[in-house]
Scaffold this motif. Structure first.
Motif, PDB file in Angstrom:
ATOM      1  N   GLY A 128      13.528  -4.934  -6.587  1.00  0.00           N
ATOM      2  CA  GLY A 128      13.621  -3.498  -6.524  1.00  0.00           C
ATOM      3  C   GLY A 128      12.619  -2.832  -5.602  1.00  0.00           C
ATOM      4  O   GLY A 128      12.348  -3.283  -4.489  1.00  0.00           O
ATOM      5  N   ALA A 129      12.036  -1.740  -6.095  1.00  0.00           N
ATOM      6  CA  ALA A 129      11.159  -0.913  -5.274  1.00  0.00           C
ATOM      7  C   ALA A 129       9.963  -1.688  -4.732  1.00  0.00           C
ATOM      8  O   ALA A 129       9.544  -1.497  -3.588  1.00  0.00           O
ATOM      9  CB  ALA A 129      10.690   0.299  -6.080  1.00  0.00           C
ATOM     10  N   ALA A 130       9.390  -2.570  -5.550  1.00  0.00           N
ATOM     11  CA  ALA A 130       8.238  -3.351  -5.102  1.00  0.00           C
ATOM     12  C   ALA A 130       8.600  -4.236  -3.913  1.00  0.00           C
ATOM     13  O   ALA A 130       7.793  -4.429  -2.996  1.00  0.00           O
ATOM     14  CB  ALA A 130       7.696  -4.198  -6.249  1.00  0.00           C
ATOM     15  N   THR A 160       8.443  -5.444   1.951  1.00  0.00           N
ATOM     16  CA  THR A 160       9.181  -5.777   3.169  1.00  0.00           C
ATOM     17  C   THR A 160       8.919  -4.779   4.289  1.00  0.00           C
ATOM     18  O   THR A 160       8.936  -5.134   5.473  1.00  0.00           O
ATOM     19  CB  THR A 160      10.699  -5.838   2.873  1.00  0.00           C
ATOM     20  N   GLU A 161       8.653  -3.545   3.926  1.00  0.00           N
ATOM     21  CA  GLU A 161       8.491  -2.472   4.909  1.00  0.00           C
ATOM     22  C   GLU A 161       7.422  -2.763   5.964  1.00  0.00           C
ATOM     23  O   GLU A 161       7.665  -2.581   7.167  1.00  0.00           O
ATOM     24  CB  GLU A 161       8.200  -1.157   4.162  1.00  0.00           C
ATOM     25  N   ILE A 215       0.076  -5.417  -3.483  1.00  0.00           N
ATOM     26  CA  ILE A 215       1.044  -6.525  -3.515  1.00  0.00           C
ATOM     27  C   ILE A 215       0.325  -7.847  -3.779  1.00  0.00           C
ATOM     28  O   ILE A 215       0.819  -8.701  -4.526  1.00  0.00           O
ATOM     29  CB  ILE A 215       1.835  -6.599  -2.189  1.00  0.00           C
ATOM     30  N   VAL A 216      -0.850  -8.019  -3.184  1.00  0.00           N
ATOM     31  CA  VAL A 216      -1.622  -9.248  -3.414  1.00  0.00           C
ATOM     32  C   VAL A 216      -1.915  -9.420  -4.904  1.00  0.00           C
ATOM     33  O   VAL A 216      -1.680 -10.489  -5.485  1.00  0.00           O
ATOM     34  CB  VAL A 216      -2.938  -9.222  -2.608  1.00  0.00           C
ATOM     35  N   PHE A 218      -1.020   1.244 -10.795  1.00  0.00           N
ATOM     36  CA  PHE A 218      -1.418   2.555 -10.282  1.00  0.00           C
ATOM     37  C   PHE A 218      -1.510   2.543  -8.752  1.00  0.00           C
ATOM     38  O   PHE A 218      -1.078   3.498  -8.087  1.00  0.00           O
ATOM     39  CB  PHE A 218      -2.758   2.974 -10.879  1.00  0.00           C
ATOM     40  N   LEU A 219      -2.044   1.462  -8.187  1.00  0.00           N
ATOM     41  CA  LEU A 219      -2.131   1.361  -6.727  1.00  0.00           C
ATOM     42  C   LEU A 219      -0.743   1.309  -6.092  1.00  0.00           C
ATOM     43  O   LEU A 219      -0.500   1.919  -5.037  1.00  0.00           O
ATOM     44  CB  LEU A 219      -2.942   0.126  -6.334  1.00  0.00           C
ATOM     45  N   LEU A 220       0.182   0.595  -6.735  1.00  0.00           N
ATOM     46  CA  LEU A 220       1.566   0.567  -6.252  1.00  0.00           C
ATOM     47  C   LEU A 220       2.195   1.962  -6.342  1.00  0.00           C
ATOM     48  O   LEU A 220       2.965   2.362  -5.469  1.00  0.00           O
ATOM     49  CB  LEU A 220       2.394  -0.431  -7.066  1.00  0.00           C
TER      50      LEU A 220
END
Length: 360
Positions: A140-142, A147-148, A80-81, A309-311
């Motif tokens: 969306g998904a990101a 938030t999780e 995310i960063v 890829f990390l996401l």
């Protein structure tokens, strides 16, 4: 600890396993039919992860679980960063006050309304309601992934939210162009671009809708820039959410031993990365040689590819922690809540966009 001597081997094996599955998801997402539908590797990853969790889970070593959890939590924050390298403040300035205001109004109203409807009207638990609302209101998904960890929610709740994002984001990809071609939307290309960027869930879906007349059109550019404005707003949204959670914990007395302010530092670092990217792009545009500019852009493209890829790894790991048994009792409530938010985005977003453009 995930990397303590007794857990280190299992953790590393779990991370490698998640990476291999994420690589498969990336390959599948790149196939022609899947790519045309605008389905990102993140979505493919969570689908494969959920399949694994409910079929093959018991056939793999339990020691790998620490690596799967590490991918879903720690790798997620890191990814995310570096998502900030997709955004510059110059892009946000380009679209003007209209795009900024539409993004701000639609994000805040959708998140607040979606959380209230989901929790109070459709009787979802708070975390599922907020996760679903964050996915619809930001990116969306990101956004669900980001938030999780602030909510410290369970994996299956995030999976519910992602599934709603996929469903209604896909519907939007086909509905918006159809309504535009039918003449129902009375908008200029610039207005429609702002509208699409301010109301459609995923970045890829916005690109697909905004580019119906070509990728270099005024509509396409406005749609993508407004969407990225919404994306960067996730950082202040998460910080405010952390403050709100601390306030409600203090008010209800649910935090033992004092109230701890939840500050999602990865969101702060995300803004910092966007600032770094803004400075780099400013240098490229102002005086960098052609060879230097190409090197910089190539490096950033590689960073974004690695970050995607990390996401995908994080989303895959999230799916791997999702068991269908945990969904019992939810019924159709998530669908009702997501439907209400989608209706607001489509109808309310249209009138908000027309009003903002007229006023500003």
């Amino acid at each position: 600890m995930a990397f303590s001597p007794e857990k280190r081997k299992g953790t590393i094996s779990g991370i490698i396993f998640v990476a291999l599955v994420a690589a498969s998801a990336t390959y599948i997402a790149g196939l022609g039919p899947v790519q045309k539908l605008g389905i990102s590797p993140l979505v493919v990853g969570i689908v494969i992860g959920i399949f694994y969790a409910n079929t093959l889970h018991n056939h793999f070593p339990a020691a790998w679980e620490t690596g799967i959890v590490f991918s879903a939590k720690k790798i997620l924050r890191f990814a995310i960063v570096f998502y900030g390298f997709r955004i510059t403040f110059q892009q946000i300035a380009e679209v003007g006050i209209e795009g900024f205001m539409v993004s701000l109004i639609m994000l805040s109203t959708t998140f607040i309304m979606g959380t209230w409807l989901g929790h109070k009207i459709f009787k979802l638990d708070r975390d599922t309601a907020m996760l679903t609302a964050s996915g619809a209101s930001v990116c969306g998904a990101a956004a669900v992934l980001a938030t999780e960890p602030v909510l410290k929610a369970e994996e299956h709740k995030a999976a519910v939210a992602v599934s709603m994002v996929v469903l209604f984001g896909t519907i939007a990809m086909f509905l918006y162009p159809a309504l535009l071609k039918a003449g129902i939307f009375h908008m200029t290309p610039q207005e429609f671009g702002i509208y699409a960027g301010g109301t459609i869930h995923e970045v890829a879906q916005v690109v697909a809708v905004g580019s119906i007349d070509g990728p270099d059109t005024e509509m396409a550019k406005a749609a993508v820039i407004v969407k990225m404005t919404r994306v960067i707003m996730i950082a202040p949204m998460l910080i405010l959410l952390g403050i709100y959670l601390s306030y409600t914990a203090k008010k209800t007395g649910t935090e033992a031993g004092g109230v701890k302010l939840v500050i999602p530092w990865f969101a702060v670092y995300f803004i910092g990365m966007a600032g770094v990217n803004s400075l780099i792009q400013g240098y490229v545009e102002s005086g960098a040689s052609e060879s230097m500019a190409q090197t910089i852009q190539s490096t950033i493209a590689n960073i974004n590819a690695i970050d995607t890829f990390l996401l995908t790894m994080a989303m895959t790991a999230l799916g791997m922690g999702t068991r269908f048994a945990k969904f019992k009792g939810l019924g159709l409530a998530p669908l009702y809540a997501a439907s209400a938010m989608f209706a607001w985005l489509v109808i309310g977003g249209y009138f908000i966009t027309k009003w903002v453009v007229a006023v500003f």
